[in-house]
Design a protein around this motif. Structure first.
Motif, short mmCIF file in Angstrom:
data_model
loop_
_atom_site.label_atom_id
_atom_site.label_comp_id
_atom_site.label_asym_id
_atom_site.label_seq_id
_atom_site.Cartn_x
_atom_site.Cartn_y
_atom_site.Cartn_z
N ILE A 120 33.58 46.61 39.95
CA ILE A 120 34.62 45.66 40.30
C ILE A 120 35.96 46.33 40.08
O ILE A 120 36.29 46.72 38.98
CB ILE A 120 34.55 44.37 39.43
CG1 ILE A 120 33.18 43.72 39.58
CG2 ILE A 120 35.65 43.40 39.81
CD1 ILE A 120 32.90 43.18 40.97
N ASN A 121 36.73 46.46 41.12
CA ASN A 121 37.99 47.20 41.05
C ASN A 121 39.11 46.31 40.54
O ASN A 121 39.97 45.87 41.27
CB ASN A 121 38.34 47.73 42.44
CG ASN A 121 39.48 48.72 42.39
OD1 ASN A 121 39.77 49.29 41.35
ND2 ASN A 121 40.13 48.93 43.53
N SER A 122 39.07 46.00 39.23
CA SER A 122 40.05 45.10 38.64
C SER A 122 40.10 45.34 37.15
O SER A 122 39.10 45.64 36.52
CB SER A 122 39.68 43.64 38.92
OG SER A 122 40.55 42.77 38.27
N THR A 123 41.27 45.21 36.53
CA THR A 123 41.39 45.45 35.11
C THR A 123 40.94 44.23 34.33
O THR A 123 40.99 43.10 34.81
CB THR A 123 42.85 45.75 34.73
OG1 THR A 123 43.67 44.66 35.12
CG2 THR A 123 43.34 47.02 35.43
N GLN A 124 40.52 44.46 33.06
CA GLN A 124 39.96 43.40 32.24
C GLN A 124 40.96 42.28 31.98
O GLN A 124 40.60 41.11 31.98
CB GLN A 124 39.49 44.00 30.90
CG GLN A 124 39.01 42.99 29.87
CD GLN A 124 37.72 42.35 30.25
OE1 GLN A 124 37.08 42.75 31.22
NE2 GLN A 124 37.31 41.35 29.51
N ALA A 127 41.28 39.95 35.20
CA ALA A 127 40.11 39.32 35.79
C ALA A 127 39.01 39.19 34.75
O ALA A 127 38.99 39.88 33.74
CB ALA A 127 39.61 40.13 36.99
N LYS A 128 38.08 38.27 35.01
CA LYS A 128 36.95 38.06 34.13
C LYS A 128 35.76 37.61 34.96
O LYS A 128 35.91 37.17 36.11
CB LYS A 128 37.27 37.00 33.07
CG LYS A 128 37.58 35.62 33.65
CD LYS A 128 37.96 34.63 32.56
CE LYS A 128 38.30 33.25 33.15
NZ LYS A 128 38.71 32.28 32.12
N VAL A 153 38.86 28.26 46.37
CA VAL A 153 39.52 28.25 45.07
C VAL A 153 40.43 29.47 44.93
O VAL A 153 39.96 30.62 45.02
CB VAL A 153 38.50 28.24 43.92
CG1 VAL A 153 39.21 28.24 42.57
CG2 VAL A 153 37.58 27.03 44.04
N LYS A 154 41.69 29.24 44.74
CA LYS A 154 42.65 30.33 44.57
C LYS A 154 42.41 31.00 43.22
O LYS A 154 42.42 30.35 42.19
CB LYS A 154 44.09 29.80 44.64
CG LYS A 154 45.15 30.89 44.65
CD LYS A 154 46.53 30.29 44.80
CE LYS A 154 47.61 31.35 44.83
NZ LYS A 154 47.50 32.22 46.01
N GLY A 155 42.20 32.30 43.23
CA GLY A 155 41.95 33.04 42.01
C GLY A 155 40.54 33.60 41.94
O GLY A 155 40.23 34.39 41.05
N VAL A 156 39.67 33.20 42.89
CA VAL A 156 38.32 33.77 42.96
C VAL A 156 38.41 35.12 43.67
O VAL A 156 38.94 35.22 44.77
CB VAL A 156 37.36 32.83 43.71
CG1 VAL A 156 36.04 33.54 44.00
CG2 VAL A 156 37.11 31.58 42.89
N ILE A 157 37.88 36.16 43.03
CA ILE A 157 37.95 37.52 43.58
C ILE A 157 36.68 37.85 44.35
O ILE A 157 36.72 38.35 45.47
CB ILE A 157 38.16 38.55 42.45
CG1 ILE A 157 39.46 38.25 41.70
CG2 ILE A 157 38.18 39.97 43.02
CD1 ILE A 157 39.63 39.06 40.44
N SER A 158 35.53 37.58 43.75
CA SER A 158 34.25 37.86 44.40
C SER A 158 33.17 37.04 43.73
O SER A 158 33.37 36.51 42.63
CB SER A 158 33.90 39.35 44.32
OG SER A 158 33.69 39.74 42.97
N ARG A 173 40.35 35.46 38.38
CA ARG A 173 41.53 35.82 37.59
C ARG A 173 41.39 35.23 36.19
O ARG A 173 40.83 34.15 36.01
CB ARG A 173 42.80 35.27 38.26
CG ARG A 173 43.17 35.97 39.56
CD ARG A 173 44.59 35.62 39.97
NE ARG A 173 45.54 36.06 38.96
CZ ARG A 173 46.65 36.77 39.25
NH1 ARG A 173 46.91 37.10 40.48
NH2 ARG A 173 47.47 37.13 38.29
N SER A 174 41.93 35.93 35.22
CA SER A 174 41.77 35.52 33.82
C SER A 174 42.45 34.19 33.53
O SER A 174 42.07 33.50 32.58
CB SER A 174 42.33 36.61 32.89
OG SER A 174 43.70 36.84 33.17
N ASP A 175 43.44 33.81 34.33
CA ASP A 175 44.14 32.54 34.08
C ASP A 175 43.54 31.37 34.84
O ASP A 175 44.06 30.26 34.78
CB ASP A 175 45.63 32.69 34.43
CG ASP A 175 45.87 33.12 35.87
OD1 ASP A 175 44.88 33.44 36.56
OD2 ASP A 175 47.04 33.16 36.29
#
Length: 269
Positions: A120-124, A127-128, A153-158, A173-175
């Protein structure tokens, strides 16, 4: 063209080198990605994934980390009981399950866990991952409803589905509150979600989430509103080395970056 089999085959080649095994297990996205591959429909992908995990388990300090990875033991146990798979796959799954089930010395939690990711190309911190058990996820029609709900849903990456266990692993997203996912799924009127976590004994349990309409759910535009590229890209780690015997770096970047891009843009396989 990169696909699931090529990704896991290259990772298996990496894991065959002893000096790479600790780095692979320490990576934030690699081990969860391998667990997701255990639910793949292609037997070749399943076999390559199990072979990769078997290499990783040869390093004793890796065993406790692998065993505690969410979904690992359940997925291995499911594979051992499947009659539609070859003996090579079921026997290797049973062998790996036995290795991870054996008592190993307890090791301290890693303090310097690597931030870069293979899968997953995202920093800890941005994202979670959340694992959901979805009641009513019994067919491709219900999966389609769940996909549509999550895409809004806004904030869903995958997200990736494990249909056999009625689970969905969502990268967010973590938030973004987990309750927002449950509310979006509950809005389908036929599905409901609970979060899957581990208790102090290391056992998987379900946690009920607030699915009332009062929970605010930020909506995406018609197309998925992914994170901006500059936010998703991890910082380059100059002190991290990993060797590979069969793949070489080319002008388009390393294989690991290509694998990260492939899996970041793939919701499920």
């Amino acid at each position: 063209m990169m696909d699931a089999l090529s990704v896991v085959s290259q990772l298996r080649d990496l894991a065959s080198e002893p000096q790479n095994r600790e780095v692979i297990v320490q990576d934030e996205g690699c081990l969860p990605g391998l667990v997701l591959f255990l639910d793949h429909q292609n037997p070749d992908v399943l076999l390559a994934t199990l072979q990769t995990m078997r290499y990783l388990a040869e390093l004793t300090p890796n065993i406790s980390t692998m065993k505690s990875e969410l979904g690992m033991m359940v997925s291995l146990e499911n594979l051992t009981g499947r009659e539609d798979l070859s003996v090579d796959i079921t026997d290797l799954a049973q062998e790996l399950y036995n290795i991870l089930s054996a008592t190993v010395p307890r090791i301290p939690e890693r303090e310097n866990r690597k931030k870069s990711q293979f899968f997953i190309n995202s920093t800890q911190k941005k994202a979670k991952s959340v694992t959901l058990h979805i009641q009513g996820l019994d067919s491709t029609d219900q999966r389609g409803l769940c996909e549509e709900a999550l895409l809004k849903v806004k904030g869903v990456i995958s997200f990736t589905f494990q249909m056999a266990s009625k689970r969905c692993t969502v990268r967010i997203r973590s938030d973004l509150p987990t309750e927002s996912l449950a509310s979006a799924i509950a809005a389908t009127k036929v599905l409901s979600a609970q979060q899957v976590v581990k208790n102090e004994a290391g056992e998987e349990i379900f946690i009920s989430l607030n699915q009332q309409s009062g929970v605010a759910v930020k909506r995406n535009s018609p197309l998925p509103d992914y994170l901006p590229e500059e936010e998703e890209s991890p910082e380059r780690a100059v002190d991290r080395a990993i060797s590979r015997t069969t793949a070489k770096k080319d002008s388009s970047g390393s294989w690991l970056n290509s694998a990260a891009s492939f899996l970041t843009n793939t919701f499920y396989w």
